[in-house]
Design a protein around this motif. Structure first.
Motif, PDB file in Angstrom:
ATOM      1  N   GLY A   1       0.639  -1.199   0.021  1.00  0.00           N
ATOM      2  CA  GLY A   1      -0.005   0.076   0.006  1.00  0.00           C
ATOM      3  C   GLY A   1       0.966   1.394   0.076  1.00  0.00           C
ATOM      4  O   GLY A   1       0.662   2.150  -0.848  1.00  0.00           O
ATOM      5  N   PRO A   2       1.863   1.536   0.942  1.00  0.00           N
ATOM      6  CA  PRO A   2       2.418   2.727   0.857  1.00  0.00           C
ATOM      7  C   PRO A   2       3.245   2.981  -0.457  1.00  0.00           C
ATOM      8  O   PRO A   2       3.343   4.148  -0.750  1.00  0.00           O
ATOM      9  CB  PRO A   2       3.457   2.476   1.903  1.00  0.00           C
ATOM     10  CG  PRO A   2       2.797   1.701   3.032  1.00  0.00           C
ATOM     11  CD  PRO A   2       2.173   0.604   2.406  1.00  0.00           C
ATOM     12  N   VAL A   3       3.880   2.063  -0.998  1.00  0.00           N
ATOM     13  CA  VAL A   3       4.512   2.176  -2.321  1.00  0.00           C
ATOM     14  C   VAL A   3       3.451   2.312  -3.492  1.00  0.00           C
ATOM     15  O   VAL A   3       3.648   3.365  -4.275  1.00  0.00           O
ATOM     16  CB  VAL A   3       5.425   0.759  -2.520  1.00  0.00           C
ATOM     17  CG1 VAL A   3       5.767   0.862  -4.152  1.00  0.00           C
ATOM     18  CG2 VAL A   3       6.322   0.335  -1.510  1.00  0.00           C
ATOM     19  N   ARG A   4       2.342   1.735  -3.412  1.00  0.00           N
ATOM     20  CA  ARG A   4       1.368   2.144  -4.458  1.00  0.00           C
ATOM     21  C   ARG A   4       0.969   3.496  -4.177  1.00  0.00           C
ATOM     22  O   ARG A   4       0.723   4.196  -5.399  1.00  0.00           O
ATOM     23  CB  ARG A   4       0.208   0.837  -4.187  1.00  0.00           C
ATOM     24  CG  ARG A   4      -0.705   0.914  -5.235  1.00  0.00           C
ATOM     25  CD  ARG A   4      -1.535  -0.273  -4.782  1.00  0.00           C
ATOM     26  NE  ARG A   4      -2.319  -0.487  -3.669  1.00  0.00           N
ATOM     27  CZ  ARG A   4      -2.121  -1.377  -2.836  1.00  0.00           C
ATOM     28  NH1 ARG A   4      -1.572  -2.133  -3.305  1.00  0.00           N
ATOM     29  NH2 ARG A   4      -2.696  -1.234  -1.531  1.00  0.00           N
ATOM     30  N   ASP A   5       0.591   3.876  -3.145  1.00  0.00           N
ATOM     31  CA  ASP A   5       0.289   5.336  -2.838  1.00  0.00           C
ATOM     32  C   ASP A   5       1.378   6.297  -3.207  1.00  0.00           C
ATOM     33  O   ASP A   5       1.115   7.402  -3.890  1.00  0.00           O
ATOM     34  CB  ASP A   5      -0.062   5.472  -1.139  1.00  0.00           C
ATOM     35  CG  ASP A   5      -1.073   4.648  -0.697  1.00  0.00           C
ATOM     36  OD1 ASP A   5      -1.938   4.414  -1.513  1.00  0.00           O
ATOM     37  OD2 ASP A   5      -1.263   4.550   0.355  1.00  0.00           O
ATOM     38  N   TRP A   6       2.507   6.123  -3.038  1.00  0.00           N
ATOM     39  CA  TRP A   6       3.520   6.891  -3.409  1.00  0.00           C
ATOM     40  C   TRP A   6       3.632   6.964  -5.115  1.00  0.00           C
ATOM     41  O   TRP A   6       3.663   8.144  -5.477  1.00  0.00           O
ATOM     42  CB  TRP A   6       4.896   6.230  -2.966  1.00  0.00           C
ATOM     43  CG  TRP A   6       6.145   7.228  -3.297  1.00  0.00           C
ATOM     44  CD1 TRP A   6       6.771   8.219  -2.703  1.00  0.00           C
ATOM     45  CD2 TRP A   6       6.998   7.353  -4.588  1.00  0.00           C
ATOM     46  NE1 TRP A   6       7.745   8.812  -3.134  1.00  0.00           N
ATOM     47  CE2 TRP A   6       7.796   8.135  -4.333  1.00  0.00           C
ATOM     48  CE3 TRP A   6       6.702   6.258  -5.669  1.00  0.00           C
ATOM     49  CZ2 TRP A   6       8.936   8.544  -5.269  1.00  0.00           C
ATOM     50  CZ3 TRP A   6       8.073   6.538  -6.564  1.00  0.00           C
ATOM     51  CH2 TRP A   6       8.667   7.595  -6.515  1.00  0.00           C
ATOM     52  N   ILE A   7       3.512   5.798  -5.583  1.00  0.00           N
ATOM     53  CA  ILE A   7       3.414   6.033  -6.961  1.00  0.00           C
ATOM     54  C   ILE A   7       2.095   6.568  -7.741  1.00  0.00           C
ATOM     55  O   ILE A   7       2.260   7.546  -8.586  1.00  0.00           O
ATOM     56  CB  ILE A   7       3.433   4.551  -7.714  1.00  0.00           C
ATOM     57  CG1 ILE A   7       4.692   3.762  -7.293  1.00  0.00           C
ATOM     58  CG2 ILE A   7       3.256   4.449  -9.240  1.00  0.00           C
ATOM     59  CD1 ILE A   7       4.691   2.229  -7.536  1.00  0.00           C
ATOM     60  N   SER A   8       1.239   6.328  -7.048  1.00  0.00           N
ATOM     61  CA  SER A   8      -0.145   7.006  -7.367  1.00  0.00           C
ATOM     62  C   SER A   8      -0.021   8.646  -7.241  1.00  0.00           C
ATOM     63  O   SER A   8      -0.467   9.271  -8.025  1.00  0.00           O
ATOM     64  CB  SER A   8      -1.421   6.748  -6.643  1.00  0.00           C
ATOM     65  OG  SER A   8      -1.518   5.445  -6.991  1.00  0.00           O
ATOM     66  N   ARG A   9       0.637   9.032  -6.055  1.00  0.00           N
ATOM     67  CA  ARG A   9       0.670  10.394  -5.958  1.00  0.00           C
ATOM     68  C   ARG A   9       1.528  10.974  -6.880  1.00  0.00           C
ATOM     69  O   ARG A   9       1.603  12.431  -7.217  1.00  0.00           O
ATOM     70  CB  ARG A   9       1.340  10.736  -4.430  1.00  0.00           C
ATOM     71  CG  ARG A   9       0.428  10.576  -3.353  1.00  0.00           C
ATOM     72  CD  ARG A   9       0.770  11.333  -2.004  1.00  0.00           C
ATOM     73  NE  ARG A   9       2.293  10.634  -1.698  1.00  0.00           N
ATOM     74  CZ  ARG A   9       2.221   9.718  -0.859  1.00  0.00           C
ATOM     75  NH1 ARG A   9       1.330   8.683  -0.578  1.00  0.00           N
ATOM     76  NH2 ARG A   9       3.356   9.138  -0.670  1.00  0.00           N
ATOM     77  N   ARG A  10       2.419  10.443  -7.689  1.00  0.00           N
ATOM     78  CA  ARG A  10       3.012  10.906  -8.902  1.00  0.00           C
ATOM     79  C   ARG A  10       2.727  10.854 -10.061  1.00  0.00           C
ATOM     80  O   ARG A  10       3.485  10.641 -10.999  1.00  0.00           O
ATOM     81  CB  ARG A  10       4.500  10.226  -8.373  1.00  0.00           C
ATOM     82  CG  ARG A  10       5.437  11.115  -7.324  1.00  0.00           C
ATOM     83  CD  ARG A  10       6.350  10.173  -6.678  1.00  0.00           C
ATOM     84  NE  ARG A  10       6.828  11.018  -5.582  1.00  0.00           N
ATOM     85  CZ  ARG A  10       6.149  11.203  -4.335  1.00  0.00           C
ATOM     86  NH1 ARG A  10       5.152  10.597  -3.948  1.00  0.00           N
ATOM     87  NH2 ARG A  10       6.825  12.086  -3.427  1.00  0.00           N
ATOM     88  N   GLY A  11       1.483  10.270 -10.483  1.00  0.00           N
ATOM     89  CA  GLY A  11       0.759  10.070 -11.390  1.00  0.00           C
ATOM     90  C   GLY A  11       0.764   8.576 -12.001  1.00  0.00           C
ATOM     91  O   GLY A  11       0.417   8.336 -13.047  1.00  0.00           O
ATOM     92  N   GLY A  12       1.228   7.782 -11.236  1.00  0.00           N
ATOM     93  CA  GLY A  12       0.802   6.470 -11.672  1.00  0.00           C
ATOM     94  C   GLY A  12       2.120   5.927 -12.382  1.00  0.00           C
ATOM     95  O   GLY A  12       3.027   6.677 -12.590  1.00  0.00           O
TER      96      GLY A  12
END
Length: 145
Positions: A113-124
């Protein structure tokens, strides 16, 4: 050239796994990524071994699948650790890359989850390489002792 670097990294990692006793430490010093299949096989063996993974340099592309396979409590990072993420892609017979959107969605969903969220906050996941390092990385994974 990239294929040769991957093969060398794969041979080194396989030799490393074959030469260490169970409950050892696997250190990722530099991995440019490569084909997904060999990385999945390698990290499955690491997960089954109970070994700890130390990310101690660039772990790019398919190498980041370690985050999806090895339990989070058995992964730590050093100050040199860098994780690089991009959308999944394949290469055709002419050497041209093409996007694999379904595979990108599956890979993103498999990350913690935290990695997925980090990626999503940067545009996916896109063709652009996203680098997770420094404080952002240390906020997700513990520093190695």
């Amino acid at each position: 050239m990239r294929r040769i670097a991957f093969v060398k990294a794969w041979i080194f990692a396989t030799a490393l796994l074959a030469s260490v006793p169970a409950r050892a430490e696997i250190r990722i010093i530099q991995s440019p990524g490569g084909e997904v299949g060999p990385f999945l096989d390698l990290f499955e063996k690491v997960r089954e071994s109970g070994d700890r993974v130390v990310i101690d340099g660039p772990c790019l592309s398919a190498c980041t699948l370690v985050l999806s396979i090895v339990p989070r409590e058995r992964i730590c990072v050093t100050k040199r650790a860098v994780l690089g993420f991009h959308a999944a892609r394949s290469v055709d017979r002419r050497g041209l890359f093409y996007a694999e959107p379904e595979a990108s969605e599956a890979v993103l969903a498999a990350y913690p989850g935290p990695v997925r969220d980090w990626i999503s906050r940067r545009g996916g996941l896109t063709s652009r390489l996203l680098l997770l390092k420094g404080r952002d990385l240390a906020a997700i994974y513990p520093r190695c002792r």
